[in-house]
Structures are given as structure tokens and as C-alpha cells.
Write a protein that holds these residues in place. Structure first.
Motif, short mmCIF file in Angstrom:
data_model
loop_
_atom_site.label_atom_id
_atom_site.label_comp_id
_atom_site.label_asym_id
_atom_site.label_seq_id
_atom_site.Cartn_x
_atom_site.Cartn_y
_atom_site.Cartn_z
N LEU A 131 51.81 48.49 -18.11
CA LEU A 131 51.41 47.63 -17.00
C LEU A 131 52.18 47.99 -15.72
N ALA A 132 53.46 48.29 -15.85
CA ALA A 132 54.25 48.72 -14.69
C ALA A 132 53.76 50.07 -14.18
N PHE A 133 53.40 50.97 -15.10
CA PHE A 133 52.88 52.28 -14.71
C PHE A 133 51.58 52.11 -13.91
N LEU A 134 50.69 51.27 -14.41
CA LEU A 134 49.41 51.06 -13.72
C LEU A 134 49.60 50.37 -12.37
N GLU A 135 50.57 49.49 -12.27
CA GLU A 135 50.89 48.86 -10.99
C GLU A 135 51.34 49.92 -9.98
N ALA A 160 46.11 55.18 -20.42
CA ALA A 160 46.89 53.94 -20.50
C ALA A 160 45.97 52.74 -20.66
N LEU A 161 44.88 52.70 -19.90
CA LEU A 161 43.94 51.58 -20.00
C LEU A 161 43.27 51.53 -21.37
N ALA A 162 42.98 52.69 -21.92
CA ALA A 162 42.28 52.73 -23.20
C ALA A 162 43.19 52.48 -24.40
N ARG A 163 44.47 52.91 -24.32
CA ARG A 163 45.29 52.90 -25.52
C ARG A 163 46.61 52.14 -25.42
N TYR A 164 47.13 51.94 -24.23
CA TYR A 164 48.49 51.41 -24.12
C TYR A 164 48.59 50.00 -23.53
N VAL A 165 47.54 49.54 -22.89
CA VAL A 165 47.55 48.19 -22.33
C VAL A 165 47.23 47.21 -23.46
N PRO A 166 47.96 46.09 -23.54
CA PRO A 166 47.63 45.10 -24.56
C PRO A 166 46.17 44.66 -24.45
N GLU A 167 45.55 44.49 -25.58
CA GLU A 167 44.11 44.19 -25.64
C GLU A 167 43.71 43.03 -24.74
N GLU A 168 44.51 41.97 -24.74
CA GLU A 168 44.16 40.79 -23.94
C GLU A 168 44.27 41.03 -22.43
N ARG A 169 44.90 42.13 -22.03
CA ARG A 169 45.04 42.45 -20.61
C ARG A 169 44.15 43.60 -20.16
N ASP A 172 41.24 42.92 -17.46
CA ASP A 172 41.82 42.57 -16.17
C ASP A 172 42.46 43.78 -15.50
N GLU A 173 43.22 44.56 -16.26
CA GLU A 173 43.87 45.75 -15.70
C GLU A 173 42.84 46.79 -15.27
N THR A 174 41.76 46.92 -16.03
CA THR A 174 40.71 47.86 -15.66
C THR A 174 40.05 47.43 -14.36
N ARG A 175 39.77 46.16 -14.21
CA ARG A 175 39.18 45.66 -12.96
C ARG A 175 40.11 45.91 -11.77
N ARG A 176 41.38 45.67 -11.96
CA ARG A 176 42.34 45.88 -10.88
C ARG A 176 42.42 47.36 -10.50
N PHE A 177 42.37 48.22 -11.50
CA PHE A 177 42.40 49.67 -11.27
C PHE A 177 41.18 50.11 -10.47
N VAL A 178 40.00 49.67 -10.88
CA VAL A 178 38.76 50.04 -10.19
C VAL A 178 38.76 49.49 -8.77
N ALA A 179 39.21 48.25 -8.58
CA ALA A 179 39.26 47.67 -7.24
C ALA A 179 40.19 48.47 -6.33
N ALA A 180 41.33 48.89 -6.84
CA ALA A 180 42.26 49.71 -6.04
C ALA A 180 41.64 51.05 -5.69
N ALA A 181 40.91 51.65 -6.64
CA ALA A 181 40.25 52.92 -6.37
C ALA A 181 39.19 52.78 -5.29
N LEU A 182 38.40 51.72 -5.38
CA LEU A 182 37.36 51.50 -4.36
C LEU A 182 37.98 51.24 -2.99
N ASP A 183 39.04 50.45 -2.93
CA ASP A 183 39.73 50.20 -1.66
C ASP A 183 40.25 51.49 -1.05
#
Length: 192
Positions: A131-135, A160-169, A172-183
């Protein structure tokens, strides 16, 4: 591969002691000698980070780096500057904490690439939070202009999104990643 880390103490704004340590994997417990260059990285308020390069040798489990004593205290120490050593790097907490602020200030693309690669290896070996890496990817990668670094960090992010992020997150982390990419894409100059 051996894993090498650098820790230090400072007094009055100068390095008092700098120590290298290495560990070996349990299934191959062999400590090898290493001839390395250390990058002592300091933030500067008005430009690129300052990088002092110090030679070092590591023959066993630990070594003191006398050449670093008396130099200006670093914010981050990277113990394999130039990627000459055949070893993994582990960033100690002060260096790890400095990466988000210093990474984009490092002018040397190889050192930036090594920092990103080290962070990713630390995620893979459960020594740094996915999560810190993705941030960091969301907040600092948009500043990066080196295509090789971008591609490697984006590939690591997908894994990281596919294998290392906790399932429950994960969603949300994927959405945040895509939003940052689009911005980031929307902020590029026209025609880029």
C-alpha cells in the motif's frame, strides 16, 4: 543473493558512524565479499539532491565505512550506487522515509531506477508495504520522465495490485491507481 543495508548516526550535521551489514538466505547461508559504492543523498531546498559517492568494502557480516565519517549527514544512504554489487539492497527506516521526498530530486536516472527497484523488491520480500509502494507510485511517479523507470514501476504496480494488496483493499487501491493515471494523462501538454 546477499542482502545489504546501510545504517548511520550523525552528530552536528555530520556522519559519525556508517555501518554496512549483510545477511544471506537460509537455504544458502554464504556471506560474500562486496566492493561497493555508497550514495549519501541529501535534499537541497533549491535544486536536485546532493549525492556524495563513497567507496566501501564488505567482507563479512558487517563493516564500518570510515570514508563516510565527517561528511555531511545524509537523508538517505543507498549501499549499491552504480549497481556494481551483486546483492539486494534493504533500505533502513530513515532512508525509506526519505524516498518519497527525495526520489524526484535525484538527477541520476540509474539511482532513481535502483531506488524504485529496491522498493519493489522490499514489497516482494515482505519488508515494505504494498500500500505504501502504491501510494508512492500515485504521488511521485507522475513526476518521472524516464520511460524505463515508468514502465518498470507501472509493471510492479500491476503485480502489486494483483498479488500483494490485501483482498479487502484491492478494488479501492485499483480505483485510486486508475484515477491517478487518468489525472496524470489529463495534465500532459497537448499532443504529448
Amino acid at each position: 543473493l546477499n542482502t545489504i543495508e546501510a545504517s548511520w548516526t550523525a552528530r552536528d550535521g555530520q556522519v559519525e558512524r556508517l555501518q554496512l551489514t549483510q545477511e544471506a538466505p537460509e537455504d544458502h547461508p554464504t556471506l560474500r565479499p562486496h566492493a561497493l559504492e555508497l550514495a549519501l543523498v541529501r535534499a537541497r531546498p533549491d535544486g536536485p539532491a546532493e549525492v556524495d559517492v563513497v567507496p566501501a568494502r564488505l567482507e563479512g557480516a558487517e563493516a564500518w565505512v570510515q570514508a563516510a565519517v565527517g561528511r555531511p549527514a545524509p537523508d538517505l544512504v543507498f549501499p549499491n550506487h552504480g549497481d556494481h554489487g551483486y546483492a539486494r539492497v534493504l533500505l533502513v527506516p530513515p532512508s525509506l522515509a526519505a524516498v518519497p521526498h527525495l526520489g524526484a530530486q535525484v538527477a541520476d536516472p540509474l539511482l532513481r531506477q535502483l531506488l524504485w527497484g529496491t522498493l519493489w523488491e522490499m514489497v516482494r520480500s515482505s519488508r515494505h508495504s504494498s500500500l505504501a509502494f502504491l501510494e508512492l507510485v500515485r504521488t511521485r511517479l507522475p513526476e518521472e520522465r524516464d520511460d524505463q523507470i515508468l514502465v518498470a514501476a507501472l509493471d510492479a504496480s500491476r503485480v502489486a495490485l494483483a498479488r500483494y494488496v490485501p483482498e479487502e483493499r484491492r478494488m479501492d487501491e485499483t480505483r485510486r491507481f486508475v484515477a491517478a493515471a487518468l489525472d496524470t494523462l489529463e495534465g500532459l501538454p497537448a499532443g504529448d
